[in-house]
Design a protein around this motif. Sequence first.
Motif, PDB file in Angstrom:
ATOM      1  N   ALA A 260       0.853  -1.204   0.000  1.00  0.00           N
ATOM      2  CA  ALA A 260       0.000   0.000   0.000  1.00  0.00           C
ATOM      3  C   ALA A 260       0.882   1.246   0.000  1.00  0.00           C
ATOM      4  O   ALA A 260       1.917   1.290   0.687  1.00  0.00           O
ATOM      5  CB  ALA A 260      -0.912   0.002   1.217  1.00  0.00           C
ATOM      6  N   GLY A 261       0.455   2.249  -0.751  1.00  0.00           N
ATOM      7  CA  GLY A 261       1.226   3.495  -0.822  1.00  0.00           C
ATOM      8  C   GLY A 261       1.401   4.139   0.548  1.00  0.00           C
ATOM      9  O   GLY A 261       2.409   4.799   0.822  1.00  0.00           O
ATOM     10  N   THR A 262       0.424   3.938   1.425  1.00  0.00           N
ATOM     11  CA  THR A 262       0.486   4.543   2.762  1.00  0.00           C
ATOM     12  C   THR A 262       1.247   3.678   3.765  1.00  0.00           C
ATOM     13  O   THR A 262       1.434   4.085   4.915  1.00  0.00           O
ATOM     14  CB  THR A 262      -0.945   4.751   3.305  1.00  0.00           C
ATOM     15  N   ALA A 263       1.675   2.477   3.346  1.00  0.00           N
ATOM     16  CA  ALA A 263       2.320   1.552   4.287  1.00  0.00           C
ATOM     17  C   ALA A 263       3.564   2.162   4.951  1.00  0.00           C
ATOM     18  O   ALA A 263       3.706   2.070   6.187  1.00  0.00           O
ATOM     19  CB  ALA A 263       2.658   0.233   3.599  1.00  0.00           C
ATOM     20  N   PRO A 264       4.474   2.817   4.194  1.00  0.00           N
ATOM     21  CA  PRO A 264       5.674   3.368   4.858  1.00  0.00           C
ATOM     22  C   PRO A 264       5.308   4.372   5.941  1.00  0.00           C
ATOM     23  O   PRO A 264       5.867   4.327   7.046  1.00  0.00           O
ATOM     24  CB  PRO A 264       6.434   4.044   3.698  1.00  0.00           C
ATOM     25  N   ALA A 265       4.344   5.263   5.661  1.00  0.00           N
ATOM     26  CA  ALA A 265       3.956   6.265   6.667  1.00  0.00           C
ATOM     27  C   ALA A 265       3.338   5.584   7.887  1.00  0.00           C
ATOM     28  O   ALA A 265       3.628   5.962   9.032  1.00  0.00           O
ATOM     29  CB  ALA A 265       2.972   7.257   6.047  1.00  0.00           C
ATOM     30  N   LEU A 266       2.515   4.557   7.656  1.00  0.00           N
ATOM     31  CA  LEU A 266       1.870   3.881   8.794  1.00  0.00           C
ATOM     32  C   LEU A 266       2.882   3.074   9.607  1.00  0.00           C
ATOM     33  O   LEU A 266       2.742   2.925  10.821  1.00  0.00           O
ATOM     34  CB  LEU A 266       0.739   2.972   8.302  1.00  0.00           C
ATOM     35  N   ARG A 267       3.927   2.566   8.954  1.00  0.00           N
ATOM     36  CA  ARG A 267       4.983   1.845   9.687  1.00  0.00           C
ATOM     37  C   ARG A 267       5.725   2.773  10.643  1.00  0.00           C
ATOM     38  O   ARG A 267       6.162   2.351  11.717  1.00  0.00           O
ATOM     39  CB  ARG A 267       5.998   1.240   8.707  1.00  0.00           C
ATOM     40  N   GLU A 268       5.855   4.030  10.237  1.00  0.00           N
ATOM     41  CA  GLU A 268       6.644   4.985  11.025  1.00  0.00           C
ATOM     42  C   GLU A 268       5.821   5.745  12.060  1.00  0.00           C
ATOM     43  O   GLU A 268       6.360   6.246  13.045  1.00  0.00           O
ATOM     44  CB  GLU A 268       7.299   6.023  10.085  1.00  0.00           C
ATOM     45  N   ALA A 269       4.512   5.850  11.832  1.00  0.00           N
ATOM     46  CA  ALA A 269       3.708   6.778  12.639  1.00  0.00           C
ATOM     47  C   ALA A 269       3.601   6.339  14.099  1.00  0.00           C
ATOM     48  O   ALA A 269       3.333   5.173  14.385  1.00  0.00           O
ATOM     49  CB  ALA A 269       2.306   6.878  12.034  1.00  0.00           C
ATOM     50  N   ALA A 270       3.807   7.288  15.000  1.00  0.00           N
ATOM     51  CA  ALA A 270       3.649   6.990  16.430  1.00  0.00           C
ATOM     52  C   ALA A 270       2.167   6.920  16.808  1.00  0.00           C
ATOM     53  O   ALA A 270       1.807   6.291  17.803  1.00  0.00           O
ATOM     54  CB  ALA A 270       4.355   8.061  17.262  1.00  0.00           C
ATOM     55  N   HIS A 271       1.333   7.581  16.012  1.00  0.00           N
ATOM     56  CA  HIS A 271      -0.109   7.572  16.267  1.00  0.00           C
ATOM     57  C   HIS A 271      -0.851   7.313  14.966  1.00  0.00           C
ATOM     58  O   HIS A 271      -0.349   7.650  13.890  1.00  0.00           O
ATOM     59  CB  HIS A 271      -0.575   8.917  16.840  1.00  0.00           C
ATOM     60  N   PHE A 272      -2.015   6.742  15.078  1.00  0.00           N
ATOM     61  CA  PHE A 272      -2.860   6.608  13.888  1.00  0.00           C
ATOM     62  C   PHE A 272      -4.329   6.649  14.297  1.00  0.00           C
ATOM     63  O   PHE A 272      -4.675   6.463  15.477  1.00  0.00           O
ATOM     64  CB  PHE A 272      -2.536   5.329  13.086  1.00  0.00           C
TER      65      PHE A 272
END
Length: 363
Positions: A260-272
């Motif tokens: 998923a294009g958003t996977a890298p950001a979600l892997r790094e995010a401290a919150h979601f």
Amino acid sequence: MSLIEYKGFGGVLLSADMLGDENDPAVLLIPDVGQNRAAWRDVAEALVLSGRRVVNLDLREAGEADELAPHIEDMRAVLAQMGSRPVVVTAGRGGWIATRALALDGALLAAGLVLVDMPVDEDAIADDVPARLAVPALVVRGGFSPAQCSAVSDTFNAALPMGESADINECDLELASDRNEALLGQLLEFLERRQPREAMEFKAGSDPRTLRDAMGCFATGITIVTALDADGTPVGLTANSFTSVSLDPPLLLVCIANTAGTAPALREAAHFGVNVLQIGQQPTSNRFAARGEDRFANQPWAPGQTGVPLLGSSLVSFECQRESLHEAGDHFILVGRVVRAQFEPHRDPLLYFRGKYRRLHFA
Ligand SMILES: Cc1cc2nc3c(=O)[nH]c(=O)nc-3n(C[C@H](O)[C@H](O)[C@H](O)COP(=O)(O)O)c2cc1C
């Protein structure tokens, strides 16, 4: 639903609604004489949801006398054009048409026959027609209105040699609190017995499409998982792999595809954030699943207390702190600790089942 036309006896055109997937087993719905296909419309839609292809047929305009013969020929012509042997479901005197149309070689034309509220066919008894009912049948009394007839199946059996009986089941819905539901339940049970759907099978090591279809048998809601990327830009994707995990501590999870294009950001995010969609947010679900869209362009959102984007008018928005991340095949499992959940107690959810959006239906 599409409108089709069959050629009846003498070239007369008969209109029918065609509903459902053409690969599903077919059901032919016949109304009472003097009624049209509107009579079966609700049942037709419910049968489609249960995996049947439905042809909901109009009878030809009634001729001078109340003649059955043209209807009988029409029905045989339609059955011949249908290509597969349907179960025929009739209302009222539509049953007279069907029992006569199927009396001789019915097994070649139909897989079964359901007679809902068929009055006793005195003329046919005189002609010995019912004795030759050649397909398994279900006789339903009180399907539309309180029972008017009590002895239909007896008439089929009475004309057979002693000790033999036709393959007929009976049910009486007169006392059912909801006739429609009860009729549908009886119909589906008969269809499952007489026209079983082929079970699909997935075998380990092959065919991800079939596995996907198997997984799709689990009905879910739909969420949009959101976060801020390293630049502080909102990102998000549609996900139905949401599960509540624990109440104490308060944990939930979503599964995100590595591709998923958003996977890298979600892997790094401290919150979601996890925003559970309501029935009016189908366009939002589509937008957050499509590639190349500016997903937040026309999307009202507001930062939560941790800064994650929360989508306005969702059923519930969970704001989460990242608890853990687990690699899992071609996905990763993102476990979040809920720091806040704002929810709307009145709206209905947007549902997803077998690859399609659905809505709640209360019986
Ligand atoms: C109803 C529905 C449910 C989905 N569920 C998930 C999911 O649980 N996890 C996932 O990674 N993708 C899921 N997807 C697919 C993603 O939304 C989609 O692949 C992604 O947004 C593609 O865009 P991207 O690669 O630019 O992020 C789902 C799509 C739909 C329509």
